[in-house]
Design a protein around this motif. Sequence first.
Motif, PDB file in Angstrom:
ATOM      1  N   SER A 288       1.918 -13.939   9.588  1.00  6.54           N
ATOM      2  CA  SER A 288       2.385 -14.154   8.229  1.00  6.54           C
ATOM      3  C   SER A 288       2.117 -12.922   7.382  1.00  6.54           C
ATOM      4  CB  SER A 288       1.686 -15.365   7.599  1.00  6.54           C
ATOM      5  OG  SER A 288       0.322 -15.076   7.337  1.00  6.54           O
ATOM      6  N   ALA A 289       2.803 -12.861   6.253  1.00  5.74           N
ATOM      7  CA  ALA A 289       2.625 -11.729   5.355  1.00  5.74           C
ATOM      8  C   ALA A 289       1.230 -11.698   4.738  1.00  5.74           C
ATOM      9  CB  ALA A 289       3.676 -11.782   4.245  1.00  5.74           C
ATOM     10  N   SER A 290       0.543 -12.821   4.761  1.00  3.69           N
ATOM     11  CA  SER A 290      -0.799 -12.895   4.175  1.00  3.69           C
ATOM     12  C   SER A 290      -1.892 -12.524   5.162  1.00  3.69           C
ATOM     13  CB  SER A 290      -1.068 -14.308   3.639  1.00  3.69           C
ATOM     14  OG  SER A 290      -0.217 -14.610   2.562  1.00  3.69           O
ATOM     15  N   ALA A 291      -1.541 -12.308   6.416  1.00  2.71           N
ATOM     16  CA  ALA A 291      -2.554 -11.999   7.428  1.00  2.71           C
ATOM     17  C   ALA A 291      -3.318 -10.729   7.077  1.00  2.71           C
ATOM     18  CB  ALA A 291      -1.899 -11.875   8.798  1.00  2.71           C
ATOM     19  N   GLU A 292      -2.602  -9.715   6.601  1.00  4.12           N
ATOM     20  CA  GLU A 292      -3.253  -8.452   6.243  1.00  4.12           C
ATOM     21  C   GLU A 292      -4.241  -8.651   5.100  1.00  4.12           C
ATOM     22  OE1 GLU A 292      -2.124  -3.872   4.858  1.00  4.12           O
ATOM     23  OE2 GLU A 292      -0.551  -5.365   5.171  1.00  4.12           O
ATOM     24  N   LYS A 293      -3.870  -9.449   4.123  1.00  3.02           N
ATOM     25  CA  LYS A 293      -4.773  -9.713   3.011  1.00  3.02           C
ATOM     26  C   LYS A 293      -6.021 -10.450   3.490  1.00  3.02           C
ATOM     27  CE  LYS A 293      -1.290  -9.810  -0.647  1.00  3.02           C
ATOM     28  NZ  LYS A 293      -0.747 -10.547  -1.815  1.00  3.02           N
ATOM     29  N   ALA A 294      -5.835 -11.412   4.372  1.00  2.00           N
ATOM     30  CA  ALA A 294      -6.976 -12.159   4.907  1.00  2.00           C
ATOM     31  C   ALA A 294      -7.943 -11.227   5.626  1.00  2.00           C
ATOM     32  CB  ALA A 294      -6.481 -13.259   5.843  1.00  2.00           C
ATOM     33  N   GLN A 295      -7.399 -10.308   6.419  1.00  2.00           N
ATOM     34  CA  GLN A 295      -8.257  -9.377   7.139  1.00  2.00           C
ATOM     35  C   GLN A 295      -8.957  -8.415   6.177  1.00  2.00           C
ATOM     36  OE1 GLN A 295      -8.923  -9.545  10.550  1.00  2.00           O
ATOM     37  NE2 GLN A 295     -10.573  -8.223   9.792  1.00  2.00           N
ATOM     38  N   LYS A 296      -8.271  -7.981   5.154  1.00  5.03           N
ATOM     39  CA  LYS A 296      -8.886  -7.097   4.163  1.00  5.03           C
ATOM     40  C   LYS A 296     -10.069  -7.778   3.480  1.00  5.03           C
ATOM     41  CE  LYS A 296      -5.051  -4.045   2.858  1.00  5.03           C
ATOM     42  NZ  LYS A 296      -4.142  -3.634   1.747  1.00  5.03           N
ATOM     43  N   LEU A 297      -9.937  -9.054   3.193  1.00  7.35           N
ATOM     44  CA  LEU A 297     -11.052  -9.779   2.578  1.00  7.35           C
ATOM     45  C   LEU A 297     -12.245  -9.837   3.525  1.00  7.35           C
ATOM     46  CD1 LEU A 297     -11.124 -12.900   0.407  1.00  7.35           C
ATOM     47  CD2 LEU A 297     -12.477 -12.902   2.488  1.00  7.35           C
ATOM     48  N   LEU A 298     -11.977 -10.163   4.779  1.00  5.88           N
ATOM     49  CA  LEU A 298     -13.070 -10.231   5.758  1.00  5.88           C
ATOM     50  C   LEU A 298     -13.754  -8.878   5.891  1.00  5.88           C
ATOM     51  CD1 LEU A 298     -11.279 -12.384   8.483  1.00  5.88           C
ATOM     52  CD2 LEU A 298     -13.111 -13.146   6.951  1.00  5.88           C
ATOM     53  N   ASP A 299     -12.980  -7.819   5.938  1.00  6.88           N
ATOM     54  CA  ASP A 299     -13.558  -6.476   6.047  1.00  6.88           C
ATOM     55  C   ASP A 299     -14.361  -6.125   4.801  1.00  6.88           C
ATOM     56  OD1 ASP A 299     -12.343  -6.233   8.498  1.00  6.88           O
ATOM     57  OD2 ASP A 299     -10.635  -5.060   7.752  1.00  6.88           O
TER      58      ASP A 299
END
Length: 352
Positions: A288-299
């Motif tokens: 999904s387009a939100s996957a990158e945002k989710a990973q950025k938050l985790l990082d």
Amino acid sequence: MKKIIMVFSLCGFGFSLIGCDNSKSAEQKQKISTETHQANTFSEQETVIPSFPNQCSSIETGIQTLKTTFSPKDLLQLNQLFKRCLNDVPLETRYQWLKSTDTIYAFQISHLPKRVVAYITELSEQGTLSSSDLKQLKNKMNADEKFVIEHLNDLYLEQFNLGEGDYDVAQKSNYALDIFAPFLPKDDQVYLKTLNQQEQESGGSLDRDAGITVSFSTLSNWIQVWEKYLKQYPHSHFSPQVKALITDYQRALFLSSENTPVFEINDLNVKMDPDARKAIQQLAKTDSASAEKAQKLLDYFDNYVFAETNFDEKTSTQQEYDLFMNETREGVKRFSEQYHQDLIKLLNLATD
């Protein structure tokens, strides 16, 4: 989610109503409620007579009338005319009429007589009036007030939970689905059906009692549902509303709320809520387009430096320990003060 006279919620994140989007935040609804509950336009002897003819050509007149004149009988008639006449007008006109109902319902609900509002809000399990008291309250109503009570479903009105034991009146979430969806393209029908399902699950508001009304995993799923919708229907009439919903859900999932915190913060430690982490991790693994945002938050969280000084229980001195603890306290304080704005910027979660 809803059109009411009150509280939405849904808020540092909030459902935004654009066009026919019924996902208003609880806070937005409260504003509508407090503005005009004082306006009781009924007198005991007053009888409302429909102000426009019962024919398709009178719909525009009915719309303009109901934007400024309280009349539940006219509202019922207009909804019946919509069902009868929508098929015979251009698609753009159907969209215009649907959008007009936002203004109509906001006005009609905000001008409900006080006794009607009191009656409806007492229908919850937390109501303070007995059945006999409710009957007495209804008996005191004039004919027009009783008309509202006896036609709640036909008028698409219902009780709405504001949170903290308070209730108000709202437009039913299935209004557009029932009346307009049958006369709209398939992608619009999918939008209205999905939106109604989510409103039912959230109780009409994403935020209530300073917390999120659905689970973190549900938010993650809803984000994916709407992103798939945009891929399948890139030219949907309701694309702007869908994009706004995705942002609202992202803010709810990625940012803390008072009673549903993503980050659990104390003086010496910051932890991520286990359910929130699991939902965000699952989202990060999707296409999904939100996957990158989710990973950025985790990082952002996993690599956040709370203390520059390293501490080893076996080799560090008391002085090094004290410095480490002091830096940790300051780091936790810094995180608490900055993470919200940091993540809004990092994840592009700003709202207009």
